[in-house]
Design an enzyme around this catalytic site. Structure first.
Site, PDB file in Angstrom:
ATOM      1  N   LYS A 181      47.613  46.351  36.292  1.00 62.50           N
ATOM      2  CA  LYS A 181      46.319  46.640  36.910  1.00 62.50           C
ATOM      3  C   LYS A 181      45.812  47.983  36.395  1.00 62.50           C
ATOM      4  O   LYS A 181      46.612  48.922  36.233  1.00 62.50           O
ATOM      5  CB  LYS A 181      46.515  46.671  38.439  1.00 62.50           C
ATOM      6  CG  LYS A 181      45.243  46.834  39.252  1.00 62.50           C
ATOM      7  CD  LYS A 181      45.564  46.774  40.745  1.00 62.50           C
ATOM      8  CE  LYS A 181      44.333  46.859  41.628  1.00 62.50           C
ATOM      9  NZ  LYS A 181      44.661  46.759  43.071  1.00 62.50           N
ATOM     10  N   SER A 207      45.594  43.491  48.591  1.00 62.04           N
ATOM     11  CA  SER A 207      45.144  43.322  47.203  1.00 62.04           C
ATOM     12  C   SER A 207      46.124  42.667  46.242  1.00 62.04           C
ATOM     13  O   SER A 207      45.744  42.352  45.117  1.00 62.04           O
ATOM     14  CB  SER A 207      44.739  44.664  46.616  1.00 62.04           C
ATOM     15  OG  SER A 207      43.444  44.966  47.034  1.00 62.04           O
ATOM     16  N   SER A 244      41.849  43.322  45.619  1.00 55.66           N
ATOM     17  CA  SER A 244      41.266  43.947  44.464  1.00 55.66           C
ATOM     18  C   SER A 244      41.984  43.671  43.150  1.00 55.66           C
ATOM     19  O   SER A 244      41.388  43.848  42.090  1.00 55.66           O
ATOM     20  CB  SER A 244      41.211  45.462  44.680  1.00 55.66           C
ATOM     21  OG  SER A 244      42.522  45.997  44.730  1.00 55.66           O
TER      22      SER A 244
HETATM   23  N1  GLN Z   1      40.265  44.230  50.470  1.00 53.27           N
HETATM   24  C1  GLN Z   1      40.774  45.436  51.028  1.00 53.27           C
HETATM   25  C2  GLN Z   1      39.794  46.550  50.774  1.00 53.27           C
HETATM   26  O1  GLN Z   1      38.754  46.283  50.329  1.00 53.27           O
HETATM   27  C3  GLN Z   1      42.110  45.747  50.458  1.00 53.27           C
HETATM   28  C4  GLN Z   1      42.047  46.303  49.108  1.00 53.27           C
HETATM   29  C5  GLN Z   1      43.398  46.683  48.587  1.00 53.27           C
HETATM   30  O2  GLN Z   1      44.422  46.234  49.081  1.00 53.27           O
HETATM   31  N2  GLN Z   1      43.385  47.549  47.582  1.00 53.27           N
HETATM   32  O3  GLN Z   1      40.052  47.682  51.023  1.00 53.27           O
END
Ligand code: GLN
Length: 487
Positions: free
Chosen positions: A81, A180, A156
């Site tokens: 990532k 994420s 994400s």
């Molecule tokens: N969807 C969650 C957010 O928008 C989690 C994102 C993540 O785990 N980085 O913060």
């Protein structure tokens, strides 16, 4: 041959590599060719460096030939990532703010992958600074779901999940702050593991919300996830939250631990908003465990309903602090037309950050500000403790919890334009981060429209070996992983 290769798990590829039926260079070439063929559609990668990957593969082949192979990851291309530092490679967090940033050093996990012989392959797309659930918030364009290109891969870490599902890497790493890793794994039909907070070093990970962030693997199989976890764990004095704990042989424990287990079904995770096809697939998995002699017990996590609210206070508060370093002077994009220093800060941040990141910085600054701190931030921290206690109480009666990973299969790109609708995607994953627990998403079927569905298992702190073993039992009896998206 190439097609067969790129969808094989690490465990099988390692055998071929060891038997010299395959070289790391050939495997890397197959992954590169696949990426070039399909990434125009999937757009999982922000960048990749073919020459560098092939050079790493050649070194790996030489090492193996000299009898110095380093284990099952020797010669395996693993995507990262684009928030995990790889020395000499771009590191953008999918933000304009870092569009031209190059990592000066390796993250600890990168170093560990290299020490295990793996090939660091490509920088994978994400929601800007890991804020989002669809990878649509990337400043460099959205990633698409390889199972249906009109749909999102989740987020994400959408690039990490989509690249793996599409055969553009053999395994990948992502980060999970509120879901994420697990949510995109569910939406793309792969395995995703978020380890216990503190188990994997975050040195070299771009920080989003430091009390929640964890790095973890995406893999084709639970066994591969165990192999990857084994490679990246361990105490690291460069991360002050890194925990000192005994590290079991996760792979060996997969078959050593046989159950039957006591499985808790949190009733709050099966309420309104859960897609009936997801519910049905998860019910079938519950029935499977029951047929294996596991005790299935309904449990309650009564503070679940506060999870999303608490998360979006704590995560935004922490991000407003973490992202203050991107000011155009210490780091990041620098505005060209500023009148003075203050204007330079304003303009650089206004130009460098996207809408969602700005929304969160503003929200986070607000909940931390004098007069509101007690009402929001402090109260959220207290409720966070209650959420953790809910879980720990449940674990007095059960070994593991079983839930859906995401309330729905992959949704259409552009469908969730309202930020609140997007935040609600995380209802089943957020509690795990707030409580610091390990969670894994494992494929458990497909919707009638052919979209993958994921099952989440939530373990006790540092009980990854058990969590993986429980997931492995399910996976061994089901064969969802032999299906691949047609691109
Ligand atoms: N969807 C969650 C957010 O928008 C989690 C994102 C993540 O785990 N980085 O913060």
């Amino acid at each position: 041959m190439a097609d067969e290769l790129i969808f094989k798990p690490v465990a099988e590829l390692a055998k071929l590599l060891d038997a010299r039926k395959l070289s790391a260079v050939e495997l890397t070439q197959a992954v590169v060719a696949r990426t070039k063929a399909v990434d125009g559609q999937v757009r999982a990668f922000n960048s990749f460096d073919e020459a560098d990957a092939l050079a790493q593969a050649a070194v790996s082949d030489a090492r193996r030939a000299a009898g110095q192979g380093r284990g099952p990851l020797e010669g395996i291309p693993i995507g990262l990532k684009d928030v995990i530092s790889v020395a000499g490679q771009p590191l953008t967090a999918s933000s304009k703010m870092l569009a031209n940033f190059v990592s000066p050093y390796d993250a600890t996990v990168t170093e560990k992958l290299r020490n295990a012989g793996a090939i660091c392959w490509g920088r994978l797309n994400l929601d800007e600074f890991a804020m989002g659930s669809s990878t649509e918030n990337s400043a460099f364009g959205a990633t698409r779901n390889p199972w249906d290109l009109t749909r999102v891969p989740g987020g994400s870490s959408g690039g990490s999940a989509a690249a793996l599902a599409a055969g553009e890497a053999i395994a990948t790493l992502g980060s999970d702050t509120g879901g994420s890793i697990r949510q995109p794994a569910a939406l793309c039909g792969v395995v995703g593991l978020k380890p216990t907070y503190g188990l994997v070093s975050r040195y070299g990970l771009i920080a989003f919300a430091s009390s929640l962030d964890q790095i973890g693997p995406f893999a084709r199989t639970v066994e591969d996830a165990a192999i990857l976890l084994g490679a990246i764990v361990g105490h690291d004095e460069r991360d002050s939250t890194s925990f000192k704990t005994d590290i079991p042989d996760y792979r060996a424990e997969l078959t050593r631990r046989k159950g039957p287990w006591r499985i808790g079904i949190p009733k709050e995770y099966f309420g309104a908003g859960l897609d009936p096809e997801v519910a049905a697939a998860v019910e079938k998995a519950i029935a499977f465990y029951k047929s294996q002699g596991c005790e299935i017990k309904e449990v309650s996590l009564p503070h679940t309903e506060y999870g999303v609210g608490v998360y979006y206070i704590i995560a935004t508060a922490e991000c407003s602090s973490n992202l203050s370093r991107y000011d155009g002077i210490r780091y990041g994009h620098r505005a060209k037309t500023a009148k003075d220093v203050v204007d330079l800060y304003f303009q650089s941040r206004a130009e460098g950050f996207g809408a969602e990141v700005k929304r969160r910085i503003i929200l986070g600054t607000y909940v931390l500000s004098s007069g509101y701190y007690d009402a929001y931030y402090l109260r959220a921290q207290k409720v966070r403790t209650l959420i953790r206690q809910d879980f720990l109480k449940a674990y007095r009666e059960v070994d593991v919890l079983l839930t859906p990973t995401s309330p729905t299969p992959a949704f259409k790109a552009g469908e969730k334009a309202d930020p609140l609708a997007m935040y609600l995607c995380d209802v089943y994953t957020i509690g795990v981060n707030l409580a610091g627990l390990p969670g894994i998403s494992v494929p458990c079927g497909f919707s009638s429209g052919g979209l993958p569905i994921g099952l989440q298992l939530i373990g006790q702190p540092f009980h990854e070996a058990e969590l993986l073993a429980i997931a492995h039992v399910y996976e061994q009896a089901h064969d969802w992983k032999s299906q691949h998206p047609k691109l």
